[in-house]
Design an enzyme around this catalytic site. Sequence first.
Site, short mmCIF file in Angstrom:
data_model
loop_
_atom_site.label_atom_id
_atom_site.label_comp_id
_atom_site.label_asym_id
_atom_site.label_seq_id
_atom_site.Cartn_x
_atom_site.Cartn_y
_atom_site.Cartn_z
N ASP A 263 60.55 3.98 13.17
CA ASP A 263 59.57 2.97 12.79
C ASP A 263 59.78 2.62 11.31
O ASP A 263 60.55 3.27 10.61
CB ASP A 263 58.13 3.44 13.07
CG ASP A 263 57.19 2.25 13.26
OD1 ASP A 263 57.54 1.12 12.85
OD2 ASP A 263 56.08 2.43 13.80
C1 BGC Z 1 54.87 -0.75 13.45
C2 BGC Z 1 55.77 -0.99 14.65
C3 BGC Z 1 56.57 -2.25 14.46
C4 BGC Z 1 57.33 -2.18 13.17
C5 BGC Z 1 58.19 -3.39 12.91
C6 BGC Z 1 55.60 -0.89 12.14
O1 BGC Z 1 54.72 -0.90 11.07
O2 BGC Z 1 54.31 0.54 13.57
O3 BGC Z 1 54.98 -1.08 15.80
O4 BGC Z 1 57.43 -2.43 15.55
O5 BGC Z 1 56.40 -2.04 12.10
O6 BGC Z 1 57.45 -4.50 12.64
#
Ligand code: BGC
Length: 729
Positions: A263
């Site tokens: 993530d």
């Molecule tokens: C979130 C994810 C997301 C990623 C990319 C993160 O802050 O937890 O769900 O896919 O950002 O945008």
Amino acid sequence: MTNEQLEKLLSELSLEEKLGQLTQVEANFYLEHTGSDVTGPEANIGLAPDDLKLMGSVLNCVGADNCIQLQKAFMENHPHHIPLLIMQDVIHGYRTQYPVPLGLACSFNDDLTEACARMAAKEASLEGVHVTFGPMVDISRDARWGRCMESCGEDVTLTKRMGSAMVRGFVHDGGENTVASCVKHFCAYGAPEAGRDYNNVELSERTLRQTYLPGYKAALDAGARWIMPSFNSIGHLPMTANGYILKDILRDEWGFDGAIISDYNAYREIQWHGAAESMKDVAEITRHNGVDMEMMSATTFLHSKELLEEGRITMEEINTSVMRILQEKNRLGLFENPYRFADKTAAESYILSTSCRELAQQAAEESAVLLKNEGALLPFGKDMKKLALIGPFAAEKGIKGAWACAGRDEETVSVYEGIKTMLPDVEILVDAGCSYNLLNDTPIDVLTANAERAAALAKEADAVLLCIGEYQDYSGEGNSRCEIRLPLQQRILAEKVLKENPNAAVLLFGGRPQDITDIEPMARAILYMWQPGTMGGAAAARLVFGEVAPSGKLSMTFPRSVGQEPIYYAHQTTGRPVADPNIPGAPFPYTSRYLDMPTSPLYAFGYGLSYTTFEYSPVTLDTDTLTVDGTITASATVKNTGNVTAKESVQFYVRDLIGTVARPVKELKDFKKITLAPGEEIVVSFTITEEDLRYWGKDLTYGSDAGTFHAFIGPDSNTQNYAEFKLVK
Ligand code: BGC
């Protein structure tokens, strides 16, 4: 490319090129990059402009032209012309928004969910997206957690079904206008302590396996080729560094051979968790734990060379991850066509087209849950002269839902617009009455005066729709709430308005179950719209005026108070169950009770009313003995006993009376959505096999026990309509 060609390409790559493949950065690193000093965003993660020529993937590149232009320029500069993988969060639509996933799950409609994801994939792929970061299948049992909005709710079976449907819709066998799917957040991200986002998770391995893991596994089985470890730690170990779950379970036990992407910034956060001393240590830990790609940090890129020289990681580990990334690019055909389906003209004609809007509207209609309807107040008759539309969401366009990708508020149909278009001759009196702000800084006397002004409008109308709830930006990532009641000013407004007119109904908005215990007794009817997406207001109009009957069933329990959280239907009895969960404190003191409140929720999982009534016959079984190789068919006749055609989600639960460990009071095993005309009845049947009765028992063995079970068929998780059978071995 053939596998041999990919192997050859891999063998020709320099170490830096390989490490680049393992790194994902924001697209604006390129689109805003000037090529001179490192003053842009890439400086934050330690990359130099030349490093950007070697990256493996970008996120957040919006628009077909941008994606094509970025890909073209990138490939020209890359030493081996390897295309970038373009990834994006497509959560409940790309541009056309359907309801937030927690709402959509209330449709209990796999086909509709798949169709919505299919539409989103088409819009996204025409705009140049290759992979979506979705679905999110984190089981959510605590309404304080703002990200429950992105999930399919509290139940394992519903999550498996809806998550798989989304994957099928996105991936669609890799055909035209599809995107690949990255299931997230692995795992148990929905169970943070105190409901606070990113917080530590404490679970037994049994609960993890029984409740939290099946959704991810189902999404992978349905064709997701990517998976994202969650931000949280489990039992103190950050998931991005959790070798037991990422390697032993995901890779070895499940045989997952797709790619793992961290993530956002989660590599660096391993250090912030205090679970690694340096970024170099992070690069080592993650390499050993099988994470392939790093999102928005560059620890792998910056430290792997030294780690290799020191013998702390191996070239084989790096090659394995690079090969996985190349294989996924190849699977998408990027080496042959790096732009895939990006096509500005086709995107412009498809995006927000009538077919997209109609589907989004149907989804919003089927997601809405009728929580209360005393005296059949809803639907309103269309023959009224004057309607009062009160509340902060009466004319608000910010109802499409958070995390809306390229969706725009200005393209969203508000409740006012929906009703005005349907009933141009009805006079609509509109007054927001108060703001939708969560925290109030307006003096009480001003709030009261505003509410009284709105109440005066309510009094002079034939009927009132009070549009209240939670604004779209108050759920989603980082948006945990300690208090899930309506904000103070809305409670004041509700109290003033609802008593002024006997024909006042509440249209509730929000991204989570809310505590509406204080306003519920004042409202004769309550329809929960969730955050309904682009066509929300049009769907609300059709529902309120009876062009379609509500059929949504709650995907997550509505508590009476935040103090009951986490609350979910599939709980255990405890050794001291309360005799009547609806009576506070009664009757025997030493039970699992609250002194000041019942233990039962306000509205249970699976609950939702219609404009008609359905009658369920007792459950019948074709046999009451199940053998290991056999089946039992449980049936009930469901009859529409009202006078409108409507849909009903018929739910099938099983209770295992005795296990080697304590078992839930009920578990959803299957459901079917049917449509019945007035007076019509259908026999709805469900099949049970021994496999359906397996669970993670004592010593963490997965299996079933011979013994007694109850098979329930009913309209919600409160049903007591069951027949008993035995499993013999
Ligand atoms: C979130 C994810 C997301 C990623 C990319 C993160 O802050 O937890 O769900 O896919 O950002 O945008």
